[in-house]
Design a protein around this motif. Sequence first.
Motif, PDB file in Angstrom:
ATOM      1  N   UNK A  56       0.882  -1.134  -0.397  1.00  0.00           N
ATOM      2  CA  UNK A  56      -0.218  -0.187   0.386  1.00  0.00           C
ATOM      3  C   UNK A  56       0.611   1.097   0.145  1.00  0.00           C
ATOM      4  N   UNK A  57       2.274   1.367   0.647  1.00  0.00           N
ATOM      5  CA  UNK A  57       2.874   2.658   1.114  1.00  0.00           C
ATOM      6  C   UNK A  57       3.437   2.583  -0.239  1.00  0.00           C
ATOM      7  N   UNK A  58       3.929   1.445  -1.383  1.00  0.00           N
ATOM      8  CA  UNK A  58       4.252   1.137  -2.764  1.00  0.00           C
ATOM      9  C   UNK A  58       3.481   1.732  -3.293  1.00  0.00           C
ATOM     10  N   UNK A  59       1.874   1.634  -3.224  1.00  0.00           N
ATOM     11  CA  UNK A  59       0.999   2.450  -4.751  1.00  0.00           C
ATOM     12  C   UNK A  59       0.833   3.716  -3.821  1.00  0.00           C
ATOM     13  N   UNK A  60       0.666   4.749  -2.323  1.00  0.00           N
ATOM     14  CA  UNK A  60       0.768   5.661  -1.899  1.00  0.00           C
ATOM     15  C   UNK A  60       1.380   6.380  -2.858  1.00  0.00           C
ATOM     16  N   UNK A  61       3.274   6.164  -2.760  1.00  0.00           N
ATOM     17  CA  UNK A  61       4.455   6.820  -2.977  1.00  0.00           C
ATOM     18  C   UNK A  61       3.801   6.747  -4.689  1.00  0.00           C
ATOM     19  N   UNK A  62       4.000   5.742  -5.686  1.00  0.00           N
ATOM     20  CA  UNK A  62       3.236   5.469  -6.912  1.00  0.00           C
ATOM     21  C   UNK A  62       2.975   7.342  -7.018  1.00  0.00           C
ATOM     22  N   UNK A  63       1.371   6.996  -6.571  1.00  0.00           N
ATOM     23  CA  UNK A  63       0.508   8.419  -6.806  1.00  0.00           C
ATOM     24  C   UNK A  63       0.095  10.009  -6.544  1.00  0.00           C
ATOM     25  N   UNK A  64       1.744  10.027  -5.197  1.00  0.00           N
ATOM     26  CA  UNK A  64       2.220  10.993  -5.112  1.00  0.00           C
ATOM     27  C   UNK A  64       3.166  11.506  -5.919  1.00  0.00           C
ATOM     28  N   UNK A  65       4.367  10.304  -6.198  1.00  0.00           N
ATOM     29  CA  UNK A  65       4.849  11.088  -7.298  1.00  0.00           C
ATOM     30  C   UNK A  65       4.163  11.378  -8.256  1.00  0.00           C
ATOM     31  N   UNK A  66       3.070  10.997  -8.651  1.00  0.00           N
ATOM     32  CA  UNK A  66       2.669  11.514 -10.159  1.00  0.00           C
ATOM     33  C   UNK A  66       2.161  12.779  -9.947  1.00  0.00           C
ATOM     34  N   UNK A  72       4.359  14.502 -16.832  1.00  0.00           N
ATOM     35  CA  UNK A  72       5.500  13.352 -16.891  1.00  0.00           C
ATOM     36  C   UNK A  72       4.813  12.004 -16.873  1.00  0.00           C
ATOM     37  N   UNK A  73       4.171  11.026 -17.842  1.00  0.00           N
ATOM     38  CA  UNK A  73       4.361   9.969 -17.413  1.00  0.00           C
ATOM     39  C   UNK A  73       4.905   8.690 -16.950  1.00  0.00           C
ATOM     40  N   UNK A  74       4.597   8.175 -16.087  1.00  0.00           N
ATOM     41  CA  UNK A  74       5.219   7.051 -15.279  1.00  0.00           C
ATOM     42  C   UNK A  74       4.474   5.870 -16.031  1.00  0.00           C
ATOM     43  N   UNK A  75       4.068   5.092 -16.123  1.00  0.00           N
ATOM     44  CA  UNK A  75       3.302   3.958 -16.992  1.00  0.00           C
ATOM     45  C   UNK A  75       3.604   2.835 -16.660  1.00  0.00           C
ATOM     46  N   UNK A  76       3.043   2.287 -15.622  1.00  0.00           N
ATOM     47  CA  UNK A  76       3.118   0.108 -15.082  1.00  0.00           C
ATOM     48  C   UNK A  76       2.120   0.381 -14.836  1.00  0.00           C
ATOM     49  N   UNK A  77       0.882  -0.052 -15.226  1.00  0.00           N
ATOM     50  CA  UNK A  77      -0.417  -0.062 -14.776  1.00  0.00           C
ATOM     51  C   UNK A  77      -0.614  -2.206 -14.552  1.00  0.00           C
ATOM     52  N   UNK A  78       0.519  -2.707 -14.331  1.00  0.00           N
ATOM     53  CA  UNK A  78       0.675  -4.137 -14.127  1.00  0.00           C
ATOM     54  C   UNK A  78       1.184  -4.157 -13.086  1.00  0.00           C
TER      55      UNK A  78
END
Length: 172
Positions: A56-66, A72-78
Amino acid sequence: MKTELIAMLADVGRSLTSLADELNADAKDHLEAAIRNDAPAVAVGISDDDLARCAARITHARRVRDEIFGDLTFFDPNWDMLLDLFVQQAKGQPVSVSSLCVASAVPATTALRHIAGLEESGAIVRRADPDDKRRMLLSLSDDASAKTRLFLRKMVIEGRAAAAGAISRSRS
């Protein structure tokens, strides 16, 4: 008498510091061995809840980054999908196709293509919802679950080792 007591306390203090350093080194060695040897999570005190919180922290960090990087698109839906499936399975929550599309943070058509690819690769499994035959549920395959668990465990172990090192350095 007072001087002797101070000297004795200083010796005890040095002994305790030495013992703490030895324990810290042993703990670090144990954590590194767990990473190298893929020791069970229980052996290093990591629960399934710890792993789910890490995901959950990794997912949250990715949302904060976005949010910070904006256009700037970070694309890693898998990866987002695998993490969401892991977290929801740890909570005992079923995951529908539509829910996983939302978790992927990409348009539904893109998400559906990625779901198909993950299913083809054997990373996820699709099954009918026992309560609603019109709905399909998704879950991690045993192999993807084990690999996700291994990744998250290594992240938790490395985080704990880094924290232990920071504490050790702050005492020096």
